[in-house]
Design a protein around this motif. Structure first.
Motif, PDB file in Angstrom:
ATOM      1  N   HIS A 290       0.847  -1.205   0.000  1.00  0.00           N
ATOM      2  CA  HIS A 290       0.000   0.000   0.000  1.00  0.00           C
ATOM      3  C   HIS A 290       0.876   1.247   0.000  1.00  0.00           C
TER       4      HIS A 290
ATOM      5  N   ASP B 236      -6.634   2.654  -1.974  1.00  0.00           N
ATOM      6  CA  ASP B 236      -7.703   3.532  -1.490  1.00  0.00           C
ATOM      7  C   ASP B 236      -8.705   3.904  -2.583  1.00  0.00           C
TER       8      ASP B 236
ATOM      9  N   TYR C 158     -13.875   7.423   1.132  1.00  0.00           N
ATOM     10  CA  TYR C 158     -13.702   8.682   0.410  1.00  0.00           C
ATOM     11  C   TYR C 158     -14.840   8.946  -0.580  1.00  0.00           C
TER      12      TYR C 158
ATOM     13  N   HIS D 282      -9.557   0.388   1.645  1.00  0.00           N
ATOM     14  CA  HIS D 282      -9.654   1.361   2.724  1.00  0.00           C
ATOM     15  C   HIS D 282     -11.144   1.393   3.048  1.00  0.00           C
TER      16      HIS D 282
ATOM     17  N   HIS E 297      -4.425  -1.015   5.781  1.00  0.00           N
ATOM     18  CA  HIS E 297      -4.069  -0.201   6.967  1.00  0.00           C
ATOM     19  C   HIS E 297      -5.114  -0.351   8.068  1.00  0.00           C
TER      20      HIS E 297
ATOM     21  N   ASP F 161       1.405   2.769   3.531  1.00  0.00           N
ATOM     22  CA  ASP F 161       0.471   3.855   3.208  1.00  0.00           C
ATOM     23  C   ASP F 161       1.246   5.156   2.979  1.00  0.00           C
TER      24      ASP F 161
HETATM   25 ZN   LIG Z   1      -6.107   4.602   2.888  1.00  0.00          ZN
END
Ligand SMILES: [Zn+2]
Length: 535
Positions: free
Chosen positions: A89, A118, A191, A219, A249, A413
């Motif tokens: 990641h 992500d 997101y 994510h 993560h 990340d």
């Molecule tokens: Zn992330």
């Protein structure tokens, strides 16, 4: 994927094994010979002593003592020799074209970076991979294709389910991404616009990645109050889409939620028990990093893009609703209950804000250093164009519990920072060596071979990189040599721009890219392709 490939490779190894002894009439010569190694081979097995001979970009031989000549010999002096670390990641496209040596990663022993996490990737990824292929670089790099980027391209950032026609277009983009060489589909359901995606729409797209041998990595929608629902959703995407699925993560955000890793890990264990291939990656820090707007404004406030957000902030009533949510998010989620727990990593609109916390910014704006004042400072930041933030809202206890889980691998990340610029999260400089220093050497949470397994063979297996992640003859020669007594992360939140210590030599594809405390001139990094485009 060409199903005959593994058979062909096995046949090649067999012929190689049979013929090799007869080809040794003359003394063997290597391009690079590593002597006196304490070999931790990446499998999780304990170390053993030996020499490693490298020819071109592959490991040619490993034995207790190798005779023969070598163009270059490295004396490991009893230090640990391990496979180069694989970071599943990364946000390496932030910076790798400016710093193609990726010093921050190489100096930790990381030789492979995976991008497109992500839910966010360049589109089409073919162009991105072609640019990377022509870039002389020290690291290997590959990518996922991002569900958020695909949705943005077809549906925009609207809060609605996609139509049947849009779904067909998105499926086609996933298929194209896989054929272009993606390792699978990433989602960022936290997101915008990923957060507007119904689970079943994600399953539909993930199934396409699965058909091409790819994985799903997420994510999750919520890592705080609804973290259990999010873990269930991530598992369901793998279970119903019939592909491997990974919580990326993994962390538990917000004091009211601390301790819930007991339950999230139980969900993963139950899923694995019934045959769902669910895994985890993690970075070893109790602070996270993402944009201030994503973390501290409700998703509905960001719907439709920046100009719509600014419209909402101009409307007094709507602004009040956003502010109430922002106060809650600072109090019980990413904000860690105190404006001082939110740091600024970087701000394009005002670089001088980097390194300050939200309480200090409130003071600068003549606002009270309360939750309310910090919320007003946050909305001001969003209006100015936004900042990248660092959020101290994770408990060490959850971090350690997740780290101990056998299905957890290490992923940073992080990004490729410009050395000295802004105040990035230290994870970009320290993730892998921090695990070795703090969680292996100091606290004994993991054994050294197990920690290295989580950085090498485990992510390699996950990505289908069958010629990396282990030290065995025939494997690609990505190798790190480090001193287990001194290896450590030097980067801190206060002073992040500090390279890892204790790593002596790093080799990518058979060539030394780091030695004697400096990057070399070699740029042997390769683009790595996912299962549908592997030659
Ligand atoms: Zn992330």
């Amino acid at each position: 994927m060409n199903r005959r490939q593994p058979i062909a490779f096995a046949a090649f190894l067999f012929v190689f094994a049979i013929c090799t002894p007869f080809m040794r009439a003359q003394p063997t010569s290597y391009d690079l010979l590593i002597r006196n190694a304490r070999i931790v081979d990446g499998s999780g097995s304990p170390w053993y002593r030996g020499d490693i001979g490298i020819r071109a970009d592959r490991i040619a031989a490993i034995a207790a003592s190798l005779t023969g000549t070598a163009a270059r010999t490295v004396d490991a002096r009893g230090q640990i020799v391990a496979p180069g670390f694989i970071d599943i990641h990364t946000h390496a496209r932030r910076g790798v074209f400016d710093v193609p040596t990726a010093d921050n990663y190489i100096r930790q022993g990381v030789t492979t970076l995976i991008e497109g996490p992500d839910g966010s990737s360049p589109l089409p990824i073919a162009d991105f991979l072609a640019r990377l292929a022509s870039l002389p670089k020290s690291v290997n790099i590959g990518t996922f294709v991002g569900q958020g980027s695909i949705r943005e391209a077809i549906v925009g950032s609207a809060d609605r389910a996609a139509t049947a026609d849009e779904r067909a277009k998105m499926r086609a983009l996933v298929e194209q991404g896989m054929k272009d060489g993606a390792f699978g589909l990433s989602t960022g359901l936290f997101y915008v616009p990923g957060t507007f995606t119904p689970t079943e729409e994600v399953v539909d797209l993930a199934a396409v990645a699965g058909r091409f041998g790819g994985m799903h990595i997420s994510h999750m929608r919520d890592e705080a109050a609804k973290v259990l629902d999010s873990v269930r959703e991530t598992i369901a995407i793998g279970e119903n889409g019939r592909l491997p699925t990974q919580i990326t993560h993994h962390k538990i955000i917000g004091r009211p939620n601390w301790g819930r890793s007991v339950e999230t890990l139980k969900l993963v264990d139950e899923a694995r028990g019934r045959g769902v291939d669910a895994t985890i990656d993690q970075y070893p820090y109790t602070a996270s990093s993402t944009s201030i707007q994503s973390a501290l404004l409700p998703a509905w406030a960001l719907e439709g893009g920046r100009s719509r957000m600014l419209d909402r902030l101009r409307d007094a009533v709507t602004r009040g609703r956003i502010r109430t949510e922002t106060i809650r998010l600072i109090d019980t989620e990413r904000g860690g209950g105190d404006p001082r727990n939110v740091g600024i990593a970087s701000c394009d609109f005002d670089r001088s804000l980097a390194g300050k916390n939200l309480a200090e910014i409130a003071r600068l704006r003549s606002l009270p250093e309360t939750l309310e004042g910090a919320a007003d400072a946050t909305l001001w930041i969003a209006e100015q164009g936004g900042c990248q933030g660092i959020f101290h809202a994770i408990a060490e206890e959850d971090l350690e519990r997740i780290l101990r889980h056998p299905a957890t691998m290490i992923g940073s990340d992080g990004e490729v920072p410009i050395f000295g610029r802004a105040q990035p999260h230290p994870r970009s400089y320290g993730t892998f060596v921090r695990v070795l220093a703090v969680y292996v050497r100091e606290r004994g949470i993991l054994t050294m071979p197990d920690a290295i397994r989580r950085m090498t063979s485990f992510p390699a297996q996950r990505l289908g990189l069958h010629d990396r992640g282990l030290l065995r003859p025939g494997m690609k020669a990505d190798i790190v040599i480090f001193d287990p007594a001194t290896v450590r992360d030097a980067a801190t939140y206060e002073r992040p721009h500090q390279y890892a210590e204790g790593v002596g030599v790093v080799i990518t594809n058979g060539q030394v890219v780091f030695a004697d405390g400096a990057m070399t001139a070699a740029r042997p990094g390769a683009v790595l392709y996912g299962p549908a485009r592997r030659e």
